[in-house]
Design an enzyme around this catalytic site. Structure first.
Site, PDB file in Angstrom:
ATOM      1  N   ASN A   1       0.855  -1.201   0.000  1.00 14.72           N
ATOM      2  CA  ASN A   1       0.000   0.000   0.000  1.00 14.72           C
ATOM      3  C   ASN A   1       0.878   1.234   0.000  1.00 14.72           C
ATOM      4  OD1 ASN A   1       0.517   0.809   2.879  1.00 14.72           O
ATOM      5  ND2 ASN A   1      -0.313  -1.233   3.223  1.00 14.72           N
TER       6      ASN A   1
ATOM      7  N   LYS B   1       9.130 -17.048 -10.537  1.00 13.12           N
ATOM      8  CA  LYS B   1       8.384 -15.930 -11.140  1.00 13.12           C
ATOM      9  C   LYS B   1       7.241 -16.493 -12.000  1.00 13.12           C
ATOM     10  CE  LYS B   1       8.737 -12.095 -14.385  1.00 13.12           C
ATOM     11  NZ  LYS B   1       9.605 -11.397 -15.375  1.00 13.12           N
TER      12      LYS B   1
ATOM     13  N   PHE C   1      -4.947   2.847  14.786  1.00 13.90           N
ATOM     14  CA  PHE C   1      -5.324   3.847  13.782  1.00 13.90           C
ATOM     15  C   PHE C   1      -6.472   3.271  12.965  1.00 13.90           C
ATOM     16  CE2 PHE C   1      -2.301   7.470  13.153  1.00 13.90           C
ATOM     17  CZ  PHE C   1      -1.530   7.263  14.274  1.00 13.90           C
TER      18      PHE C   1
HETATM   19  O1  PMT Z   1       2.672   6.108   6.711  1.00 16.76           O
HETATM   20  P1  PMT Z   1       2.093   7.410   6.223  1.00 16.76           P
HETATM   21  O2  PMT Z   1       2.380   7.622   4.760  1.00 16.76           O
HETATM   22  O3  PMT Z   1       2.518   8.567   7.066  1.00 16.76           O
HETATM   23  O4  PMT Z   1       0.483   7.305   6.305  1.00 16.76           O
HETATM   24  C1  PMT Z   1      -0.068   7.293   7.595  1.00 16.76           C
HETATM   25  C2  PMT Z   1      -1.186   6.229   7.668  1.00 16.76           C
HETATM   26  C3  PMT Z   1      -2.306   6.644   6.730  1.00 16.76           C
HETATM   27  C4  PMT Z   1      -0.652   4.879   7.258  1.00 16.76           C
HETATM   28  C5  PMT Z   1      -1.681   6.189   9.125  1.00 16.76           C
HETATM   29  O5  PMT Z   1      -2.188   7.463   9.498  1.00 16.76           O
HETATM   30  C6  PMT Z   1      -2.770   5.159   9.298  1.00 16.76           C
HETATM   31  O6  PMT Z   1      -3.944   5.415   9.098  1.00 16.76           O
HETATM   32  N1  PMT Z   1      -2.335   3.939   9.679  1.00 16.76           N
HETATM   33  C7  PMT Z   1      -3.263   2.789   9.794  1.00 16.76           C
HETATM   34  C8  PMT Z   1      -3.446   2.186   8.458  1.00 16.76           C
HETATM   35  C9  PMT Z   1      -4.296   0.938   8.563  1.00 16.76           C
HETATM   36  O7  PMT Z   1      -3.897  -0.164   8.300  1.00 16.76           O
HETATM   37  O8  PMT Z   1      -5.539   1.268   9.029  1.00 16.76           O
HETATM   38  P2  PMT Z   1      -6.716   0.065   9.063  1.00 16.76           P
HETATM   39  O9  PMT Z   1      -8.005   0.798   9.388  1.00 16.76           O
HETATM   40  O10 PMT Z   1      -6.659  -0.786   7.833  1.00 16.76           O
HETATM   41  O11 PMT Z   1      -6.243  -0.811  10.323  1.00 16.76           O
HETATM   42  C10 PMT Z   1      -6.732  -0.471  11.603  1.00 16.76           C
HETATM   43  C11 PMT Z   1      -5.657  -0.748  12.652  1.00 16.76           C
HETATM   44  O12 PMT Z   1      -5.395  -2.152  12.695  1.00 16.76           O
HETATM   45  C12 PMT Z   1      -4.313  -0.071  12.380  1.00 16.76           C
HETATM   46  O13 PMT Z   1      -3.804   0.370  13.622  1.00 16.76           O
HETATM   47  C13 PMT Z   1      -3.444  -1.197  11.826  1.00 16.76           C
HETATM   48  O14 PMT Z   1      -2.072  -1.026  12.185  1.00 16.76           O
HETATM   49  C14 PMT Z   1      -4.018  -2.411  12.501  1.00 16.76           C
HETATM   50  N2  PMT Z   1      -3.952  -3.652  11.732  1.00 16.76           N
HETATM   51  C15 PMT Z   1      -4.538  -3.750  10.520  1.00 16.76           C
HETATM   52  C16 PMT Z   1      -4.480  -4.955   9.854  1.00 16.76           C
HETATM   53  C17 PMT Z   1      -3.833  -6.068  10.460  1.00 16.76           C
HETATM   54  N3  PMT Z   1      -3.770  -7.236   9.832  1.00 16.76           N
HETATM   55  N4  PMT Z   1      -3.287  -5.933  11.678  1.00 16.76           N
HETATM   56  C18 PMT Z   1      -3.347  -4.743  12.325  1.00 16.76           C
HETATM   57  O15 PMT Z   1      -2.803  -4.603  13.427  1.00 16.76           O
END
Ligand code: PMT
Length: 401
Positions: free
Chosen positions: A207, A286, A320
């Protein structure tokens, strides 16, 4: 107003590393004055350090009167911090004995500024109980030490005695300057950046995360005294000084790195953009166009935050939420489902928010139900406000224990 750092250099083979330290500090806009012990001049010339620090280098306490006005008294008064790197065993012992027979020791005795010592010596010397007793004494009277690293030493042995890395030393200097030490000694784990989920040796799913948000949080937490572990997916960013970096690629690797450290930290802040899905099949070769299937079978990756929420004891857990619609509903759902203390919600489609930019537009949702909507701020400012909240929650948790 630039900070003034007295860089003390003593007679250790690591004295040559003072050149890099002086350069890094000048680049951070510190005013650097170098004081060398006579023994140090056997390892690196004053001229080298003068050229880098862009200030006269001081060696002799009784130099010509012309330079007396910036002798140990005025240097001591001007210092915002004294860094002795490398600090030899002899110098540490003389400092502990209250000796002031060279300019550096006299300056340290006269200054009211913070004194940081970065030892560098043979591992046997460093482990010597006499020296260790002097270090304990100096710590007791307020001197701060930057522990030497363990590794191969100049004398060919392997052990603890190698001068700490420039990043660790500069991080300690930066930490010493930050007035706000409300996270002192708190252990904080931050995740940042994307994950990469391989399809074959050439291709992967990922991403647009740059890591800037997580790195800003890690840097700010370190500046405020925390011991920071940064578990980061692949980014173009240099790890913030003083932060312990754990590089990972896949969601599985991030899961293992985070869960393996969960019991040893006070807070986890998950800013990483972890892939939710990965290719079910990872080809060792590949994939050829001819056999390339238009349908890609995916499977779920480990839900790290979900696991942390289920296994939370006293840790503060911050997630987040990266959304493109229904921001508060979706973020609120994560807050509850993953047992978070706080979720940082950002709508990636809004200008100034999310991936790659130096700013973010976030709303903080608390488990208490409180919601705080912030304006567009730099990711550094968002990190500061977020850590204010984390520090407060850690304090509340500590009272419960
Ligand atoms: O890195 P930058 O370019 O500065 O951009 C910042 C950001 C947009 C990446 C950051 O602000 C942000 O939003 N990070 C969270 C991105 C994300 O994966 O959000 P989500 O809503 O998909 O996931 C929710 C939470 O679960 C997040 O804390 C993530 O770390 C966590 N997660 C998600 C998937 C997974 N399999 N395991 C997790 O722990």
């Amino acid at each position: 107003m630039s900070k003034t750092v007295i860089l003390g250099v003593t007679g250790s083979i690591a004295a040559y590393k003072a050149a890099e330290l002086a350069s890094l500090m000048v680049k951070r806009n510190y005013v650097v004055h170098v004081i060398m012990t006579p023994a140090a001049t056997r390892f690196i010339t004053p001229l080298t350090l003068q050229a880098i620090s862009q200030n006269p280098v001081h060696v002799d306490m009784f130099a010509s009167p012309g330079s007396w006005e910036i002798g140990h008294i005025s240097l001591a008064a001007r210092a915002d911090l004294v860094l002795v790197a490398p600090a030899s065993a002899d110098f540490i012992a003389r400092l502990a004995a209250g000796m002031a027979d060279d300019l550096l020791a006299a300056t340290i005795m006269a200054t009211k500024a913070t004194v940081l010592l970065a030892p560098a010596m043979n591992d046997g010397m460093y482990a010597n109980p006499v020296l260790q007793e002097k270090i304990v004494y100096l710590k007791g009277v307020g001197y701060r030490f930057i522990e030497p690293e363990t590794g191969r030493l100049a004398c060919g042995t392997v052990g603890q005695g190698r001068l700490a890395s420039p990043e660790a030393i500069i991080g300690a200097v930066s930490q010493a300057f930050s007035s706000n030490q409300d996270l002192a000694d708190k252990r904080i784990l931050v995740t940042a950046g994307p994950t990469r989920e391989p399809l074959d040796p050439v291709r992967y799913l990922s991403n647009y995360s740059s890591g800037k948000m997580g790195y800003a949080i890690a840097e700010e937490a370190c500046r405020r005294g925390a011991r920071v572990t940064l578990v980061s997916g692949p980014t173009q960013l240099a790890p913030p000084p003083g932060v312990s970096l754990v590089p990972v690629e896949t969601a599985q690797e991030m899961f293992e790195a985070v869960v393996g450290r969960y019991d040893q930290v006070d807070a986890v802040i998950k800013a990483a953009a972890v892939a939710d899905f990965r290719p079910r099949q990872k080809s060792e070769q590949k994939l050829k166009k001819q056999v390339f299937s238009p349908v890609l079978e995916l499977e779920r990756t480990p839900d790290i935050l979900g696991y942390l929420g289920e296994h939370k004891s006293r840790q503060v857990l911050v997630g987040f939420a990266a959304e493109t619609e229904n921001l508060l509903e979706n973020a609120g759902g994560k807050l509850r489902q993953k047992n978070l203390d706080l979720v940082v919600a950002n709508n990636l489609t809004e200008p100034g928010a999310g991936f790659g930019v130096d700013t973010n537009l976030v709303t903080l949702l608390y488990s208490s139900g409180e919601t705080v909507k912030l304006p567009v701020l730099s990711k550094k400012e968002v990190a500061g406000i977020l850590l204010d909240k984390v520090a407060a929650i850690i304090q509340v948790q500590a009272k419960k224990v």
